[in-house]
Write an enzyme that holds these catalytic residues in place. Sequence first.
Site, short mmCIF file in Angstrom:
data_model
loop_
_atom_site.label_atom_id
_atom_site.label_comp_id
_atom_site.label_asym_id
_atom_site.label_seq_id
_atom_site.Cartn_x
_atom_site.Cartn_y
_atom_site.Cartn_z
N ASP A 14 48.61 5.47 36.06
CA ASP A 14 47.28 5.58 36.57
C ASP A 14 46.93 6.81 37.04
O ASP A 14 47.51 7.15 38.40
CB ASP A 14 46.83 4.26 37.57
CG ASP A 14 45.72 3.65 37.61
OD1 ASP A 14 44.70 3.16 37.06
OD2 ASP A 14 45.23 3.79 39.03
N GLU B 193 47.25 9.67 33.14
CA GLU B 193 45.70 9.15 33.09
C GLU B 193 44.76 10.13 33.87
O GLU B 193 45.06 10.31 34.90
CB GLU B 193 44.68 7.85 33.41
CG GLU B 193 43.77 7.27 33.57
CD GLU B 193 42.35 6.89 34.48
OE1 GLU B 193 41.35 6.59 34.33
OE2 GLU B 193 43.42 6.65 35.75
O1 TEU Z 1 41.33 4.65 37.42
C1 TEU Z 1 41.19 6.12 37.69
C2 TEU Z 1 39.26 6.69 38.28
O2 TEU Z 1 39.52 7.19 39.02
C3 TEU Z 1 38.54 7.07 37.43
O3 TEU Z 1 38.02 5.72 36.33
C4 TEU Z 1 37.55 7.40 38.01
O4 TEU Z 1 36.95 5.78 38.83
C5 TEU Z 1 37.43 8.84 37.59
O5 TEU Z 1 37.87 9.13 38.01
C6 TEU Z 1 35.87 9.44 38.12
O6 TEU Z 1 36.03 10.03 38.42
C7 TEU Z 1 42.15 3.73 37.48
C8 TEU Z 1 42.41 2.73 36.37
O7 TEU Z 1 42.24 2.70 35.00
C9 TEU Z 1 40.63 1.81 37.43
O8 TEU Z 1 40.25 0.95 36.43
C10 TEU Z 1 41.53 2.16 38.43
O9 TEU Z 1 40.10 0.82 38.94
C11 TEU Z 1 41.55 3.44 39.36
O10 TEU Z 1 42.41 3.58 38.27
C12 TEU Z 1 42.03 2.56 40.51
O11 TEU Z 1 43.43 2.42 40.27
#
Ligand code: TEU
Length: 513
Positions: A215, A272
Site C-alpha cells: 500500500d 501501489e
Molecule cells: O491508497 C493510496 C493512495 O494514496 C491513493 O489512493 C491516493 O488517493 C492517490 O495517491 C491520490 O493521489 C491506498 C489504499 O488503496 C487506500 O484505500 C487507502 O485509503 C490508502 O492507501 C491509505 O492506506
Amino acid sequence: MPPTTLGREHPPWWRSAVIYEIYVRSFGDSNGDGVGDLAGVRSHLDYLAELGVDAIWLTPFYPSPLADGGYDVVDYRAVDPVFGDLGEAERLITEAAARGIRTIVDVVPNHVSAQHPWFREALVAGPGSSARQKFWFREGKGDHNELTPNDWTSEFGGSAWTRTTDTDGAPGEWYLHLFTPDQPDLNWNHPEVVAEHLAVLRFWFDRGAVGVRIDSAALLVKDPRLPDVAASPPGERPFVDRNELHEVYRSWRTVADSYAPTAGGPRLLIGEVWLEDPKRFAAYLRPDELHTAFNFDLMIRPFDAKELRESIQTTLAVHEPVGAPATWVLSNHDVTRPVTRYGRRESNFSFPAKRFDTPTDLALGTARARAAALLVAALPGALYVFQGDELGLPEAELPRDAIVDPMHARSGGVDPGRDGCRVPMPWAAAGPSLGFSGAADIAPWLPQPQAFAALAVELQAGEPSSMLTLYRRAPCSCDAPCLRWPTIHWSGSSSAKACSPSPGAGRHRVRTP
Ligand code: TEU
C-alpha cells in the site's frame, strides 16, 4: 503451507496473470452480520475458479478500528474477528490453491492505526522518548507551537499534522499522517520499523500467501528535515518517491527471493505506486526490486483511442528496459467504477473531479467498459480486475449519511469519497442483501442500490450477452502457439477445452513481454 501444485508453469504465471481484487468487507458475508468476511470469500471460490482468475488479492483483514476501511492496522499477525481468524485465513489460502488460485495479501507499511501498540506507547512515553522515534513527532511552529511543523497536506484533505495532548492536558507535539489522523506515519529510518516489516512479509509467506500488495508504496521514506513542499528534483521530494526507497524494496526482495525454491514459485512484491513520471515508476521494477506495480496511467485516461494508445505504448516502452511485465488496471477500491466513469463527459479519473450528481450515461459507460475490458485482456502483461467490474456494477450514489469513507468527511462533504465502488456484491436478484449475507435478513454495511438486483450474478451467469459472460469468455491463454487476434481461443467455447491446460495456469494471457 505453501501450495504444492502451483508455480511450475513456464513462463512464470505472474507475468501474465489475471489477479482479482477482493474487498473483503463487501464480497461475501458468511455469518449474516452484514459485513463480508474470509469465510464468505471461501464460499465463493468456485465462482472465482469459473471466472478463471489466477490469483486473488485480499484487502486488509487485520484487526483494525476500520477508520480507513482496514488500511489502519493494529496487528499484522492476526485477523479482525469481524473477518474471521487466522485459521480461516489459512483455510482460504489452502482451498484457493486447490483450485489453482493463489492468494496475495495487503501490507500497509507507510502507517499504522493510531490504536497500534507502538503509537499508544509513543503517546504515553511523551516527547523525546525512543517510542516516539518510530513516528514523526515534532514541535509546532509559532510562539506557542500552535502552527503545524510544515505545510504538508493529507491525501484526504486537511493538514497532514495533528497535535497531541500531553498527560497533563496541555497541548503537546504534533505527529505526521499523510492520510487520516487515525493513521500515523512510520519513520522508515528506524531499524525496528524496517525489521518489523521484513518479519511481517515472512509471516504471510510462511502461511502460503504468494505475494503482497504494498500500500502507498512510494510514500514510506521522508526527508528527515521535514521541509515544506517545494520544487525539488526527482528522488528528493520530501515524502514521495525518494531515492532511499529503492534500498527498502531491495531488502524486501531478498526476503521474497529466499522463498523462490519452494513449489509455489516466487513470492511476489506488487507495489501501489502512484507516480506521474513513467520512468521513475519503472525504476521500482528493476530486477532486484518489486516484481510488478500497478500501472494507473491507463486508468486515469479518458476513453479516447489516441489517449489509450499513447498510454499503452508508453507503458510497454518503460517496462521493456527493466524486464518487468506491464500491468493493466481499470479500477480498484479507491476509484469510480469504469461503467460510471466512462459514462461521463469527463471520462478520465481524478479524485478532485469526483462530485455528487455528475450526469452519467450508464448505457454508454457500459458499452465502453466492455470494450475496455477486452482491450486490457488482450494486452501483454498482468491484468487486475476489481470485484464487481465483471458484473458491470455502476458506482453507487450513496445517501450522504450512509458514507463512512473518511475522504468524504475530510473534504467537508464535497467529495463523495470511495464507498460508491465498495458496495457489497449482488449475488442474487432478490432478498434483503441480494444474496450477500446468504439468507440472513439483514441490510449490508453499505446500502445496495436497486439497480444492483438486475446485475446479480445469478441473472448474469446464464445470459450470453451479460458483462459476466464477457469476462468469463475473455481471451484465454494456453501453452499452444495461440496467436491472439484473430485466432484467439475463447475459454467458454469447446476450442478452449483443447487449449486451456489447467485451472489457473495463466488463463487469459498469451504473450509475455
Ligand atoms: O491508497 C493510496 C493512495 O494514496 C491513493 O489512493 C491516493 O488517493 C492517490 O495517491 C491520490 O493521489 C491506498 C489504499 O488503496 C487506500 O484505500 C487507502 O485509503 C490508502 O492507501 C491509505 O492506506
